[in-house]
Write a protein that holds these residues in place. Structure first.
Motif, PDB file in Angstrom:
ATOM      1  N   ALA A 172     -25.424 -31.710  10.458  1.00  0.00           N
ATOM      2  CA  ALA A 172     -26.835 -31.343  10.398  1.00  0.00           C
ATOM      3  C   ALA A 172     -27.039 -29.947  10.487  1.00  0.00           C
ATOM      4  O   ALA A 172     -27.764 -29.137   9.598  1.00  0.00           O
ATOM      5  CB  ALA A 172     -27.513 -32.273  11.513  1.00  0.00           C
ATOM      6  N   ILE A 173     -26.005 -29.291  11.456  1.00  0.00           N
ATOM      7  CA  ILE A 173     -26.357 -27.879  11.587  1.00  0.00           C
ATOM      8  C   ILE A 173     -25.682 -27.312  10.344  1.00  0.00           C
ATOM      9  O   ILE A 173     -26.129 -26.124   9.760  1.00  0.00           O
ATOM     10  CB  ILE A 173     -25.678 -27.488  12.745  1.00  0.00           C
ATOM     11  CG1 ILE A 173     -26.198 -27.941  14.083  1.00  0.00           C
ATOM     12  CG2 ILE A 173     -25.302 -25.785  12.866  1.00  0.00           C
ATOM     13  CD1 ILE A 173     -25.242 -27.895  15.297  1.00  0.00           C
ATOM     14  N   ALA A 174     -24.634 -27.752   9.668  1.00  0.00           N
ATOM     15  CA  ALA A 174     -24.057 -27.085   8.489  1.00  0.00           C
ATOM     16  C   ALA A 174     -24.993 -27.079   7.271  1.00  0.00           C
ATOM     17  O   ALA A 174     -25.042 -26.060   6.714  1.00  0.00           O
ATOM     18  CB  ALA A 174     -22.869 -27.929   8.118  1.00  0.00           C
ATOM     19  N   ASP A 175     -25.647 -28.136   7.264  1.00  0.00           N
ATOM     20  CA  ASP A 175     -26.775 -28.270   6.079  1.00  0.00           C
ATOM     21  C   ASP A 175     -27.749 -27.443   6.300  1.00  0.00           C
ATOM     22  O   ASP A 175     -28.391 -26.664   5.336  1.00  0.00           O
ATOM     23  CB  ASP A 175     -27.216 -29.623   6.232  1.00  0.00           C
ATOM     24  CG  ASP A 175     -26.223 -30.933   5.530  1.00  0.00           C
ATOM     25  OD1 ASP A 175     -25.205 -30.337   4.644  1.00  0.00           O
ATOM     26  OD2 ASP A 175     -26.523 -31.906   5.523  1.00  0.00           O
ATOM     27  N   TYR A 176     -28.314 -27.281   7.716  1.00  0.00           N
ATOM     28  CA  TYR A 176     -29.374 -26.222   7.955  1.00  0.00           C
ATOM     29  C   TYR A 176     -28.763 -24.895   7.762  1.00  0.00           C
ATOM     30  O   TYR A 176     -29.602 -24.018   7.247  1.00  0.00           O
ATOM     31  CB  TYR A 176     -29.702 -26.326   9.474  1.00  0.00           C
ATOM     32  CG  TYR A 176     -30.606 -25.609  10.088  1.00  0.00           C
ATOM     33  CD1 TYR A 176     -32.082 -25.863   9.947  1.00  0.00           C
ATOM     34  CD2 TYR A 176     -30.302 -24.480  10.619  1.00  0.00           C
ATOM     35  CE1 TYR A 176     -32.849 -25.113  10.543  1.00  0.00           C
ATOM     36  CE2 TYR A 176     -31.378 -23.601  11.345  1.00  0.00           C
ATOM     37  CZ  TYR A 176     -32.819 -23.746  11.009  1.00  0.00           C
ATOM     38  OH  TYR A 176     -33.698 -23.302  11.583  1.00  0.00           O
TER      39      TYR A 176
END
Length: 433
Positions: free
Chosen positions: A305-309
């Motif tokens: 999720a952090i990578a996508d963000y």
């Protein structure tokens, strides 16, 4: 006492007669009275000495009695035990909270391989996060009649008490992983000071943010100069409460960190739940760059999720940190190794974990990983309880495994059985978060 009273009466009579006597007789009677009084004093002294001795003896007897009582209480406490005799059946069941936790499955598969080498049939049972399902599986094992051993990664030792005692009475050896019953005895346990794993994970995050900021990283603080943290917890099982208490408690007591979010992800949907939770946290708290995860699945969900963000907002993953409280997952460990080479490749920056350190050969190659060693301890408990030749684990004992922690900046710490517990304040059955 009767002798004293008699002498006193005699002295009184002498005094009465002396009042009516001549001076010569009076002097003689006074001598008699003095002698009587001397006798009284001697008797009083004798009585006092006897009473002192009696009191001392009584106190000593009482103290001995209390010691004996304490010993009896200790020996005949309310802990329920069974005079165990193995039923000779060659099937072993692993009753797991979930088969979606790779590290847990690795441990039990190592135990299963060890049992199979001794002729047992190995079967896994998935409770799907339901502690009552674990109770039902034990009942099923007793009814099946062909089960000789149970390994339970117990979600509720209290719920299991009656049925586990029934299993032991039926000749089924019982080992537990991650649980240590105090009200009843079993064949043995492999247990962890889970509260230390939570504390270590947070401490590794503190070290990470200190190093990242020192090298010029962009990790914002709040108005009080503290770095925001999201905590992922799980409190449906006792060891989860210990670990979660330590996660939230260590963050809340930190001079560096501040908790802005507390979520929960566990079981078969742990990855997706953690992904969704992390997205929500980032949307509500864009300055939050540190995530403490309960286990690897949650850590990988949050990291993705952090990578996508970061992709959507042009941010650097090197400024984000995810640290779980368990690390025995091959995919997770590969990601961690990637972060050690390139911190911008993933948000996973460290982990705390439990289990004995991996065994290596002369060239440094791992011959037995931590999960395998933990599984072998479980196998040792069960095979020893069954009286299989070559195994000698003490029946009813607990094996406490090692806890370690590391991050990409080289931070490390460890705890071994026998050391003082630095997180003991968090080992309470009520969740404090």
């Amino acid at each position: 006492m009767k002798k004293i009273i008699a002498i006193i009466l005699a002295a009184v009579m002498c005094l009465s007669l002396a009042a009516c006597s001549s001076s010569t007789d009076y002097t003689s009677q006074l001598d008699d009275i003095q002698a009587s009084l001397n006798d009284i004093q001697d008797l009083l002294d004798e009585l006092t000495a006897e009473e002192v001795t009696e009191v001392a003896e009584a106190e000593e007897a009482e103290a001995e009695g209390e010691t004996e009582i304490e010993e009896v209480v200790e020996e005949t406490s309310n802990k329920v035990t069974v005079d165990f005799e193995w039923n000779g059946q060659m099937e072993v069941w692993s009753i797991l909270p979930t088969t979606g936790a790779e590290g847990l499955v690795m441990i039990n598969d190592a135990m299963g391989a060890m049992m199979e080498a001794e002729g047992f049939t190995y079967v896994k049972k998935d409770a799907q996060g339901d502690p009552s399902a674990q109770v039902q599986f034990v009942e099923d094992a007793i009814a099946a009649g062909n089960v000789g051993c149970l390994m339970i990664a117990a979600m509720s030792v209290d719920m299991l008490q009656d049925v586990v005692i029934d299993a032991l009475e039926a000749g089924i050896a019982v080992a537990m992983l991650g649980a240590e019953p105090t009200a009843y005895g079993i064949s043995g346990c492999v247990y962890t000071a889970y509260e230390i794993t939570g504390m270590f994970a947070v401490q590794a995050a503190e070290d990470w943010v200190t190093n990242r900021v020192a090298e010029g990283g962009n990790v914002p603080t709040n108005a009080d100069g503290l770095y925001e943290v999201a905590c992922d917890v799980y409190t449906d099982i006792q060891d989860g409460v210990y670990r979660s208490n330590a996660i939230t408690g260590t963050v809340d007591s930190s001079d560096v960190l501040v908790r802005v979010s507390t979520t929960s992800s566990y079981g078969d949907s742990a990855y997706s739940d953690a992904y969704d939770n992390a997205q929500d946290v980032l949307g509500a708290n864009p300055d939050c760059h540190i995530f403490i995860a309960y286990e690897p699945e949650e850590a990988m969900g949050a990291a993705d999720a952090i990578a996508d963000y970061c992709d959507q907002n042009g941010l650097d993953l090197a400024d984000y940190c995810v640290i779980p409280c368990y690390g025995e997952d091959s995919t997770f460990l590969e990601l961690y190794a990637d972060a050690q080479e390139d911190p911008s490749s993933t948000a996973i920056k460290g982990y705390s974990t439990y289990g004995d350190p991996a065994e290596t050969d002369a060239d440094g190659n791992v011959t037995k990983d931590s999960a395998t060693l933990t599984g072998e301890h479980l196998g040792d408990i069960l095979l020893s309880a069954c009286g299989i030749e070559g195994y000698d684990f003490e029946y009813g004992a607990t094996y406490y495994d090692t806890i370690t922690v590391s991050n990409i900046y080289g931070y490390s710490d460890s705890w071994v059985n026998g050391n003082d517990n630095p997180a003991i304040e968090y080992k309470i059955t009520e969740y404090i978060g």
